[in-house]
Design an enzyme around this catalytic site. Structure first.
Site, PDB file in Angstrom:
ATOM      1  N   TYR A  56      80.852 -57.450 -47.061  1.00  0.00           N
ATOM      2  CA  TYR A  56      80.621 -56.037 -47.354  1.00  0.00           C
ATOM      3  C   TYR A  56      81.875 -55.389 -47.915  1.00  0.00           C
ATOM      4  O   TYR A  56      82.989 -55.863 -47.695  1.00  0.00           O
ATOM      5  CB  TYR A  56      80.207 -55.278 -46.075  1.00  0.00           C
ATOM      6  CG  TYR A  56      81.335 -55.162 -45.091  1.00  0.00           C
ATOM      7  CD1 TYR A  56      82.186 -54.056 -45.102  1.00  0.00           C
ATOM      8  CD2 TYR A  56      81.595 -56.170 -44.168  1.00  0.00           C
ATOM      9  CE1 TYR A  56      83.248 -53.961 -44.208  1.00  0.00           C
ATOM     10  CE2 TYR A  56      82.644 -56.078 -43.277  1.00  0.00           C
ATOM     11  CZ  TYR A  56      83.462 -54.972 -43.315  1.00  0.00           C
ATOM     12  OH  TYR A  56      84.532 -54.885 -42.443  1.00  0.00           O
ATOM     13  N   PHE A  66      87.380 -48.033 -47.877  1.00  0.00           N
ATOM     14  CA  PHE A  66      87.957 -47.936 -46.538  1.00  0.00           C
ATOM     15  C   PHE A  66      87.927 -49.259 -45.788  1.00  0.00           C
ATOM     16  O   PHE A  66      88.634 -49.430 -44.798  1.00  0.00           O
ATOM     17  CB  PHE A  66      87.302 -46.819 -45.704  1.00  0.00           C
ATOM     18  CG  PHE A  66      85.816 -46.957 -45.524  1.00  0.00           C
ATOM     19  CD1 PHE A  66      85.298 -47.773 -44.538  1.00  0.00           C
ATOM     20  CD2 PHE A  66      84.941 -46.243 -46.324  1.00  0.00           C
ATOM     21  CE1 PHE A  66      83.927 -47.897 -44.352  1.00  0.00           C
ATOM     22  CE2 PHE A  66      83.571 -46.356 -46.150  1.00  0.00           C
ATOM     23  CZ  PHE A  66      83.067 -47.191 -45.167  1.00  0.00           C
ATOM     24  N   ASP A  67      87.114 -50.212 -46.229  1.00  0.00           N
ATOM     25  CA  ASP A  67      87.072 -51.507 -45.541  1.00  0.00           C
ATOM     26  C   ASP A  67      86.321 -52.523 -46.384  1.00  0.00           C
ATOM     27  O   ASP A  67      85.454 -52.157 -47.177  1.00  0.00           O
ATOM     28  CB  ASP A  67      86.381 -51.358 -44.180  1.00  0.00           C
ATOM     29  CG  ASP A  67      86.660 -52.528 -43.237  1.00  0.00           C
ATOM     30  OD1 ASP A  67      87.565 -53.340 -43.523  1.00  0.00           O
ATOM     31  OD2 ASP A  67      85.968 -52.628 -42.217  1.00  0.00           O
ATOM     32  N   ILE A  86      76.805 -49.382 -37.094  1.00  0.00           N
ATOM     33  CA  ILE A  86      76.260 -48.038 -37.299  1.00  0.00           C
ATOM     34  C   ILE A  86      74.755 -48.115 -37.584  1.00  0.00           C
ATOM     35  O   ILE A  86      74.252 -49.131 -38.048  1.00  0.00           O
ATOM     36  CB  ILE A  86      77.002 -47.292 -38.439  1.00  0.00           C
ATOM     37  CG1 ILE A  86      76.921 -48.051 -39.757  1.00  0.00           C
ATOM     38  CG2 ILE A  86      78.445 -46.987 -38.041  1.00  0.00           C
ATOM     39  CD1 ILE A  86      77.518 -47.326 -40.955  1.00  0.00           C
ATOM     40  N   TYR A 112      79.165 -42.310 -39.086  1.00  0.00           N
ATOM     41  CA  TYR A 112      80.118 -41.910 -38.045  1.00  0.00           C
ATOM     42  C   TYR A 112      80.029 -40.434 -37.687  1.00  0.00           C
ATOM     43  O   TYR A 112      80.867 -39.923 -36.939  1.00  0.00           O
ATOM     44  CB  TYR A 112      81.540 -42.286 -38.469  1.00  0.00           C
ATOM     45  CG  TYR A 112      81.721 -43.788 -38.557  1.00  0.00           C
ATOM     46  CD1 TYR A 112      81.900 -44.545 -37.410  1.00  0.00           C
ATOM     47  CD2 TYR A 112      81.673 -44.445 -39.774  1.00  0.00           C
ATOM     48  CE1 TYR A 112      82.046 -45.920 -37.475  1.00  0.00           C
ATOM     49  CE2 TYR A 112      81.817 -45.825 -39.852  1.00  0.00           C
ATOM     50  CZ  TYR A 112      82.001 -46.549 -38.706  1.00  0.00           C
ATOM     51  OH  TYR A 112      82.135 -47.912 -38.770  1.00  0.00           O
ATOM     52  N   PHE A 129      77.960 -48.660 -48.993  1.00  0.00           N
ATOM     53  CA  PHE A 129      78.267 -50.062 -48.716  1.00  0.00           C
ATOM     54  C   PHE A 129      77.577 -50.962 -49.732  1.00  0.00           C
ATOM     55  O   PHE A 129      76.392 -50.798 -50.016  1.00  0.00           O
ATOM     56  CB  PHE A 129      77.774 -50.469 -47.317  1.00  0.00           C
ATOM     57  CG  PHE A 129      78.643 -50.007 -46.203  1.00  0.00           C
ATOM     58  CD1 PHE A 129      79.743 -50.748 -45.800  1.00  0.00           C
ATOM     59  CD2 PHE A 129      78.354 -48.838 -45.528  1.00  0.00           C
ATOM     60  CE1 PHE A 129      80.543 -50.327 -44.750  1.00  0.00           C
ATOM     61  CE2 PHE A 129      79.144 -48.401 -44.473  1.00  0.00           C
ATOM     62  CZ  PHE A 129      80.244 -49.149 -44.082  1.00  0.00           C
TER      63      PHE A 129
END
Length: 142
Positions: A56, A66-67, A86, A112, A129
């Site tokens: 991902y 962010f990731d 999530i 979040y 994502f």
């Protein structure tokens, strides 16, 4: 060109209707799921309780990453539908095939929320994502 009050109210009504449709009945935005790559052969589809191996990349709406699991080439492994991730993932990854790629646009309520995940994810953030399902582990049913 002069508009009558009836015309102004009609246009306003149409605009508000479009916003209500995009945000859902309770004023919340909905999860958006886009299939980026389909697979020809799909013997099993992901379901609640399966252990998924995913690659991902997560970004904010402005494109800020962010990731990601890709730089380490280390898939993320978790059990689907059990609250380990999530809600947008638990919902958006159902019915996926091995090798399939999806784009998920996740509203804050399914991500979040208002608190965010500081410092990288601000409160109220919509998350984007790009995901790829590498492997499904299905627990044998008793």
């Amino acid at each position: 060109m002069r508009l009558s009050w009836v015309q102004v109210l009609t246009v306003l009504s149409i605009c508000l209707s479009a916003v209500a449709t995009a945000t859902g009945a309770e004023g919340k935005r909905k999860l958006q799921i886009g299939v980026k790559k389909r697979v020809d052969h799909c013997p099993i589809k992901s379901r609640k309780g399966d252990v998924l191996h995913m690659h991902y990349t997560g970004k904010l709406e402005d494109g800020t990453e962010f990731d990601s699991s890709l730089p380490q080439n280390q898939p993320f492994v978790f059990s689907l539908g059990t609250g380990q991730v999530i809600k947008g993932w638990d919902q958006g990854l159902l019915g996926m095939c091995e090798g399939e790629k999806r784009k998920l646009v996740i509203p804050p309520e399914l991500g979040y929320g208002d608190r965010g995940a500081p410092p990288k994810i601000p409160g109220g953030a919509t998350l984007v994502f790009e995901v790829e399902l590498l492997k499904i582990e299905r627990r044998s049913e008793l």
